[in-house]
Design an enzyme around this catalytic site. Structure first.
Site, PDB file in Angstrom:
ATOM      1  N   TRP A  83      35.457 -35.030  15.907  1.00  0.00           N
ATOM      2  CA  TRP A  83      35.523 -34.573  14.514  1.00  0.00           C
ATOM      3  C   TRP A  83      34.155 -34.125  14.056  1.00  0.00           C
ATOM      4  O   TRP A  83      33.136 -34.344  14.727  1.00  0.00           O
ATOM      5  CB  TRP A  83      36.148 -35.625  13.594  1.00  0.00           C
ATOM      6  CG  TRP A  83      35.593 -37.047  13.639  1.00  0.00           C
ATOM      7  CD1 TRP A  83      34.694 -37.561  14.524  1.00  0.00           C
ATOM      8  CD2 TRP A  83      35.943 -38.115  12.753  1.00  0.00           C
ATOM      9  NE1 TRP A  83      34.460 -38.873  14.254  1.00  0.00           N
ATOM     10  CE2 TRP A  83      35.206 -39.246  13.181  1.00  0.00           C
ATOM     11  CE3 TRP A  83      36.783 -38.225  11.668  1.00  0.00           C
ATOM     12  CZ2 TRP A  83      35.296 -40.482  12.526  1.00  0.00           C
ATOM     13  CZ3 TRP A  83      36.881 -39.451  11.031  1.00  0.00           C
ATOM     14  CH2 TRP A  83      36.145 -40.556  11.458  1.00  0.00           C
TER      15      TRP A  83
ATOM     16  N   HIS B 283      37.213 -16.971  -0.014  1.00  0.00           N
ATOM     17  CA  HIS B 283      37.273 -17.997  -1.053  1.00  0.00           C
ATOM     18  C   HIS B 283      37.881 -17.503  -2.355  1.00  0.00           C
ATOM     19  O   HIS B 283      38.030 -16.306  -2.578  1.00  0.00           O
ATOM     20  CB  HIS B 283      35.888 -18.611  -1.283  1.00  0.00           C
ATOM     21  CG  HIS B 283      34.919 -17.706  -1.967  1.00  0.00           C
ATOM     22  ND1 HIS B 283      34.161 -16.791  -1.293  1.00  0.00           N
ATOM     23  CD2 HIS B 283      34.590 -17.575  -3.273  1.00  0.00           C
ATOM     24  CE1 HIS B 283      33.396 -16.133  -2.150  1.00  0.00           C
ATOM     25  NE2 HIS B 283      33.646 -16.582  -3.363  1.00  0.00           N
TER      26      HIS B 283
ATOM     27  N   ASP C 267      37.928 -17.689  -6.622  1.00  0.00           N
ATOM     28  CA  ASP C 267      37.098 -17.888  -7.817  1.00  0.00           C
ATOM     29  C   ASP C 267      37.981 -18.349  -8.970  1.00  0.00           C
ATOM     30  O   ASP C 267      38.956 -17.667  -9.320  1.00  0.00           O
ATOM     31  CB  ASP C 267      36.433 -16.572  -8.249  1.00  0.00           C
ATOM     32  CG  ASP C 267      35.230 -16.185  -7.409  1.00  0.00           C
ATOM     33  OD1 ASP C 267      34.891 -16.910  -6.457  1.00  0.00           O
ATOM     34  OD2 ASP C 267      34.638 -15.129  -7.717  1.00  0.00           O
TER      35      ASP C 267
ATOM     36  N   HIS D  65      34.065 -20.275 -13.030  1.00  0.00           N
ATOM     37  CA  HIS D  65      32.943 -19.749 -12.242  1.00  0.00           C
ATOM     38  C   HIS D  65      32.015 -18.919 -13.124  1.00  0.00           C
ATOM     39  O   HIS D  65      30.823 -18.825 -12.847  1.00  0.00           O
ATOM     40  CB  HIS D  65      33.501 -18.906 -11.100  1.00  0.00           C
ATOM     41  CG  HIS D  65      32.477 -18.272 -10.211  1.00  0.00           C
ATOM     42  ND1 HIS D  65      31.348 -18.932  -9.790  1.00  0.00           N
ATOM     43  CD2 HIS D  65      32.419 -17.034  -9.655  1.00  0.00           C
ATOM     44  CE1 HIS D  65      30.641 -18.120  -8.999  1.00  0.00           C
ATOM     45  NE2 HIS D  65      31.257 -16.972  -8.921  1.00  0.00           N
TER      46      HIS D  65
HETATM   47 MN    MN Z   1      32.991 -16.408  -5.545  1.00  0.00          MN
END
Ligand code: MN
Length: 261
Positions: free
Chosen positions: A62, A74, A76, A80
């Site tokens: 691990w 990713h 947002d 943010h």
């Molecule tokens: Mn971002």
């Protein structure tokens, strides 16, 4: 079980609906956004071995991992950006989970972004797309395809002395999507939802400012947008449940009808 879910399960099993991965691999070499040096910086992905079937753990392997909320492919959240600071349910752990599955349309700007790396998508461009594919449905994800995900290394950020050069929406373009089409969120293949030179647009960083101020979401560093149809796919994008988190790396998937592209 509803008929719709039985049909979906059958379609997934027989391949008439396929699942497309829109996610880059989390890798220490994958670039993160670079801000001017006076600002705090976003960390790259890092992975440290805890054990690997050895004296530290004879039967198991691990890793500890570290990264920022805005590393790799990713999501947002509204908190943010300062414009979304007081929006209700603005953190990743608070967003209603039905927001994480929904319709998606893809606006192909790949030819324009190849021609002009600072291409900005404006309302006329979006209306021309709608003339071909129909009006953008309310509460849909809109993804801007640029084929930027096919770049790697330095050309991905495409930094010069005056900052990054990469495509994105114009101020009017993102306002049109938010105010006239009431989209759920906006996604790109580049490192941010804004163009590389977005600080010079009005307002500065218009995608972040406008989307998050209206409680809308962002996705960036997407890939494989060329495998999606212009309309008719379903996006699944569920960020990690980080308390008061402003975003999160995530696996972004799309369900696509077999003959849709
Ligand atoms: Mn971002």
């Amino acid at each position: 079980m509803s008929d719709a879910l039985i049909q979906l399960a059958q379609a997934l099993a027989d391949g008439s609906v396929k699942v497309v991965d829109l996610t880059h691999t989390l890798d220490p070499d994958f670039p993160v956004i670079i801000l001017p040096p006076e600002f705090g910086q976003c960390a790259r992905f890092r992975m440290e071995e805890i054990s690997a079937y050895d004296h530290r753990g004879p039967a198991w392997k691990w890793h500890n991992i570290t990264m920022s909320e805005h590393t790799g492919t990713h999501f947002d959240a509204p908190n943010h950006w300062i414009s979304g600071r007081d929006v209700p349910l603005n953190a990743v752990d608070e967003i209603p989970v039905d927001m994480f599955v929904g319709p998606v349309v893809v606006i192909d700007c790949s030819a324009e972004a190849t021609e002009d790396e600072d291409f900005t998508m404006d309302p006329d461009f979006i209306r021309a797309w709608e003339d071909q594919h129909g009006r953008i449905p309310e509460d849909a994800w809109v993804l801007m395809r640029t084929d930027w995900s096919k770049r790697s290394g330095a050309p991905y950020l495409n930094m010069r002395e005056d900052g990054a050069h990469s495509p994105g929406p114009s101020g009017d373009g993102i306002r049109f999507l938010v105010e006239e089409r009431n989209i759920r969120g906006f996604g790109t293949e580049t490192v941010g939802t804004d163009a590389g030179q977005g600080m010079h647009l009005s307002p500065p960083y218009p995608a972040h400012f406008t989307l998050h101020g209206a409680g809308k979401y962002g996705l960036q560093c997407l890939s494989n947008l060329d495998q999606l149809p212009p309309t008719g796919a379903v996006l699944m994008a569920a960020p990690l449940k980080i308390k008061n988190g402003t975003g999160s790396p995530l696996r972004v998937l799309a369900m696509v009808g077999k003959d849709a592209t």
